[in-house]
Design a protein around this motif. Structure first.
Motif, PDB file in Angstrom:
ATOM      1  N   ALA A   1       0.830  -1.208   0.000  1.00 46.89           N
ATOM      2  CA  ALA A   1       0.000   0.000   0.000  1.00 46.89           C
ATOM      3  C   ALA A   1       0.863   1.257   0.000  1.00 46.89           C
ATOM      4  O   ALA A   1       0.551   2.246  -0.683  1.00 46.89           O
ATOM      5  CB  ALA A   1      -0.936  -0.005   1.211  1.00 46.89           C
ATOM      6  N   ALA A   2       1.974   1.228   0.731  1.00 50.73           N
ATOM      7  CA  ALA A   2       2.883   2.374   0.754  1.00 50.73           C
ATOM      8  C   ALA A   2       3.478   2.617  -0.629  1.00 50.73           C
ATOM      9  O   ALA A   2       3.665   3.770  -1.043  1.00 50.73           O
ATOM     10  CB  ALA A   2       3.992   2.144   1.780  1.00 50.73           C
TER      11      ALA A   2
ATOM     12  N   LEU B   1       1.984   2.028  -3.442  1.00 44.32           N
ATOM     13  CA  LEU B   1       0.915   2.636  -4.239  1.00 44.32           C
ATOM     14  C   LEU B   1       0.758   4.116  -3.903  1.00 44.32           C
ATOM     15  O   LEU B   1       0.632   4.960  -4.805  1.00 44.32           O
ATOM     16  CB  LEU B   1      -0.403   1.904  -3.982  1.00 44.32           C
ATOM     17  CG  LEU B   1      -0.516   0.496  -4.564  1.00 44.32           C
ATOM     18  CD1 LEU B   1      -1.684  -0.257  -3.938  1.00 44.32           C
ATOM     19  CD2 LEU B   1      -0.694   0.579  -6.074  1.00 44.32           C
ATOM     20  N   VAL B   2       0.760   4.435  -2.632  1.00 42.41           N
ATOM     21  CA  VAL B   2       0.607   5.833  -2.216  1.00 42.41           C
ATOM     22  C   VAL B   2       1.789   6.666  -2.708  1.00 42.41           C
ATOM     23  O   VAL B   2       1.616   7.796  -3.196  1.00 42.41           O
ATOM     24  CB  VAL B   2       0.463   5.922  -0.688  1.00 42.41           C
ATOM     25  CG1 VAL B   2       0.498   7.373  -0.227  1.00 42.41           C
ATOM     26  CG2 VAL B   2      -0.826   5.244  -0.234  1.00 42.41           C
ATOM     27  N   SER B   3       2.992   6.128  -2.602  1.00 39.90           N
ATOM     28  CA  SER B   3       4.178   6.842  -3.070  1.00 39.90           C
ATOM     29  C   SER B   3       4.106   7.097  -4.570  1.00 39.90           C
ATOM     30  O   SER B   3       4.412   8.198  -5.048  1.00 39.90           O
ATOM     31  CB  SER B   3       5.430   6.029  -2.733  1.00 39.90           C
ATOM     32  OG  SER B   3       6.585   6.635  -3.287  1.00 39.90           O
TER      33      SER B   3
ATOM     34  N   ARG C   1       1.412   7.301  -6.456  1.00 42.77           N
ATOM     35  CA  ARG C   1       0.362   8.303  -6.715  1.00 42.77           C
ATOM     36  C   ARG C   1       0.840   9.711  -6.362  1.00 42.77           C
ATOM     37  O   ARG C   1       0.591  10.668  -7.109  1.00 42.77           O
ATOM     38  CB  ARG C   1      -0.881   7.950  -5.898  1.00 42.77           C
ATOM     39  CG  ARG C   1      -2.070   8.860  -6.132  1.00 42.77           C
ATOM     40  CD  ARG C   1      -3.310   8.291  -5.446  1.00 42.77           C
ATOM     41  NE  ARG C   1      -3.102   8.124  -4.011  1.00 42.77           N
ATOM     42  CZ  ARG C   1      -3.740   7.206  -3.275  1.00 42.77           C
ATOM     43  NH1 ARG C   1      -4.615   6.382  -3.828  1.00 42.77           N
ATOM     44  NH2 ARG C   1      -3.501   7.130  -1.978  1.00 42.77           N
ATOM     45  N   THR C   2       1.572   9.833  -5.269  1.00 46.07           N
ATOM     46  CA  THR C   2       2.026  11.146  -4.814  1.00 46.07           C
ATOM     47  C   THR C   2       3.129  11.691  -5.707  1.00 46.07           C
ATOM     48  O   THR C   2       3.094  12.865  -6.121  1.00 46.07           O
ATOM     49  CB  THR C   2       2.517  11.054  -3.366  1.00 46.07           C
ATOM     50  OG1 THR C   2       1.452  10.565  -2.543  1.00 46.07           O
ATOM     51  CG2 THR C   2       2.976  12.412  -2.862  1.00 46.07           C
TER      52      THR C   2
ATOM     53  N   ARG D   1      -5.681   9.269  -9.619  1.00 43.13           N
ATOM     54  CA  ARG D   1      -6.038   7.988  -9.017  1.00 43.13           C
ATOM     55  C   ARG D   1      -5.128   6.909  -9.597  1.00 43.13           C
ATOM     56  O   ARG D   1      -4.491   7.124 -10.626  1.00 43.13           O
ATOM     57  CB  ARG D   1      -7.516   7.633  -9.252  1.00 43.13           C
ATOM     58  CG  ARG D   1      -7.906   7.570 -10.708  1.00 43.13           C
ATOM     59  CD  ARG D   1      -9.416   7.557 -10.892  1.00 43.13           C
ATOM     60  NE  ARG D   1     -10.098   8.542 -10.068  1.00 43.13           N
ATOM     61  CZ  ARG D   1     -10.215   9.821 -10.388  1.00 43.13           C
ATOM     62  NH1 ARG D   1      -9.709  10.282 -11.525  1.00 43.13           N
ATOM     63  NH2 ARG D   1     -10.833  10.658  -9.587  1.00 43.13           N
TER      64      ARG D   1
ATOM     65  N   ARG E   1      -6.507  -0.582   0.909  1.00 39.34           N
ATOM     66  CA  ARG E   1      -5.927   0.279   1.941  1.00 39.34           C
ATOM     67  C   ARG E   1      -5.453   1.607   1.350  1.00 39.34           C
ATOM     68  O   ARG E   1      -5.566   2.665   1.997  1.00 39.34           O
ATOM     69  CB  ARG E   1      -4.761  -0.437   2.628  1.00 39.34           C
ATOM     70  CG  ARG E   1      -4.081   0.433   3.684  1.00 39.34           C
ATOM     71  CD  ARG E   1      -3.071  -0.328   4.491  1.00 39.34           C
ATOM     72  NE  ARG E   1      -3.681  -1.409   5.269  1.00 39.34           N
ATOM     73  CZ  ARG E   1      -3.031  -2.114   6.190  1.00 39.34           C
ATOM     74  NH1 ARG E   1      -1.761  -1.850   6.460  1.00 39.34           N
ATOM     75  NH2 ARG E   1      -3.641  -3.083   6.838  1.00 39.34           N
ATOM     76  N   ALA E   2      -4.923   1.566   0.124  1.00 36.26           N
ATOM     77  CA  ALA E   2      -4.407   2.783  -0.508  1.00 36.26           C
ATOM     78  C   ALA E   2      -5.489   3.574  -1.229  1.00 36.26           C
ATOM     79  O   ALA E   2      -5.198   4.617  -1.825  1.00 36.26           O
ATOM     80  CB  ALA E   2      -3.281   2.418  -1.476  1.00 36.26           C
TER      81      ALA E   2
ATOM     82  N   CYS F   1      -7.381   2.509  -3.883  1.00 30.37           N
ATOM     83  CA  CYS F   1      -7.235   2.308  -5.330  1.00 30.37           C
ATOM     84  C   CYS F   1      -8.287   1.341  -5.865  1.00 30.37           C
ATOM     85  O   CYS F   1      -8.465   0.246  -5.303  1.00 30.37           O
ATOM     86  CB  CYS F   1      -5.852   1.732  -5.648  1.00 30.37           C
ATOM     87  SG  CYS F   1      -4.472   2.783  -5.167  1.00 30.37           S
TER      88      CYS F   1
END
Length: 372
Positions: free
Chosen positions: A123-124, A126-128, A130-131, A137, A169-170, A172
């Motif tokens: 999940a981290a 994925l968030v990284s 995206r950021t 999305r 969790r992320a 998505c």
């Protein structure tokens, strides 16, 4: 108001496999005008003005346990006849950029992390992603190898469910292009719905089952009695090796049988056999033998042969699904998407016949168009 130029992430589980490599290379080729978008429904007039993210707006990344870089993988696919000569070199920059965004998957045999730790790490990632890329999305698409169903007493989640849990969790949306468990556990499905996430699956319909979903309704509509329907698949590559495992093959065949049972109203005699033939590589031959009965008990036979390149058949569907699910997420649509059953052997509800599924898909396009 939709923004078709908003950057949208496509994150592959199995990012260095044949399907993902073909999708990345194919997307780059189409948007550069090197090849037409053959096989991509989202590039036809029927999907105009639906607010889908443009091909130019897609940014690729993913998880994989394999180490072969995408440019090298594309060269290997060229040698196997999957990609046309010269394409790997022409889109080298796009392949290299996507490869830079691939993170280690798992769990590997010596991975000490628990399921909770793996989900948190995925999940981290994925968030990284995206950021760092300022993405509107990210859609997670599972194109990894088929898994056998987990044992009833299994204490750990299968890899596909770890990736699905990380997607939830992320925040998505999720697409399962495989017959693996993925999001199909009560807890994960409920979590996706609670998070307001659309999801679609499962098991992409690329060849033999596509043909079955056309032929089975024909027999019903002509009131012909199908007595037996047997099939054989010959294929190589990673999928062939994976499906040599009887448990994995059983997971694959469940979707193939579902379309017949639901359309015909009964399960005809016969089975589907899957044979691993490494020399065939990414090419697949599917043979069906259909025994049916007509007027006054006349017994007749229909035989079909389908020969195709699995990755070239799957890649445009994967790109379609990523764009459709991304747009659904933007439009605030959540939960399972049975309207996308056109793309799957084992969809989340809806009709089994291809014609009816296509009608549902076009109605979904209208729904997206109205949501602009």
């Amino acid at each position: 108001m939709t923004d078709t130029h908003a950057r949208t992430g496509v994150w592959f589980a199995g990012a260095r496999g044949s399907v993902a490599t073909t999708a990345v290379a194919g997307c780059a080729a189409v948007r550069a005008g090197l090849h037409p978008a053959t096989g991509m429904l989202t590039e036809t007039p029927q999907f105009a003005d639906t607010g889908l993210p443009s091909l130019a707006a897609l940014v690729f990344g993913g998880h994989d346990t394999a180490s072969c870089p995408l440019p090298k993988r594309a060269e290997l696919l060229t040698g196997a006849g999957v990609l046309p000569p010269g394409l790997a070199a022409a889109v080298h920059a796009e392949l290299a950029a996507a490869d830079e965004e691939i993170r280690p998957g798992g769990p590997c045999p010596d991975d000490p992390r628990t399921d909770a730790e793996l989900i948190a790490d995925f999940a981290a990632d994925l968030v990284s992603f995206r950021t760092r890329h300022a993405l509107a999305r990210v859609v997670v698409v599972n194109v990894s190898c088929t898994e056998p169903p987990p044992a009833p007493d299994a204490v750990r989640l299968p890899p596909s469910s770890l990736y699905a849990a990380a997607a939830v969790r992320a925040g998505c949306p999720y697409v399962d292009f495989t017959p693996s468990t993925g999001l199909r556990t009560p807890a994960l499905s409920a979590a996706a719905t609670a998070a307001g996430l659309p999801h679609a699956g499962r098991d992409g319909k690329t060849g033999q089952t596509l043909l079955r979903s056309v032929l089975a309704p024909m027999f019903v509509q002509r009131a012909l009695d199908v007595r037996a329907w047997s099939g054989t698949n010959l294929l190589g590559g990673g999928d062939g090796a994976t499906l040599a495992d009887p448990a994995a093959a059983a997971a694959k065949n469940a979707g193939k049988e579902r379309v017949l049972t639901e359309t015909l109203g009964h399960r005809p005699q016969g089975q589907v056999h899957i044979d691993d033939v490494p020399a065939l590589g990414d090419w697949k031959t599917a043979w069906d033998h259909i025994a049916f009965e007509g007027f006054l008990g006349s017994r007749m036979i229909l035989q079909t042969i389908w020969q195709g390149c699995d990755s070239a058949l799957a890649a445009p569907l994967v790109l379609d699904l990523a764009r459709l699910v991304a747009r659904a997420h933007e439009a605030g649509i959540s939960g399972p998407l049975p309207e996308l059953g056109f793309y799957f052997k084992d969809p989340d509800g809806g009709p089994a016949g291809l014609s009816e599924q296509f009608g549902e898909l076009l109605a979904f396009a209208d729904r997206l168009r109205e949501a602009k």
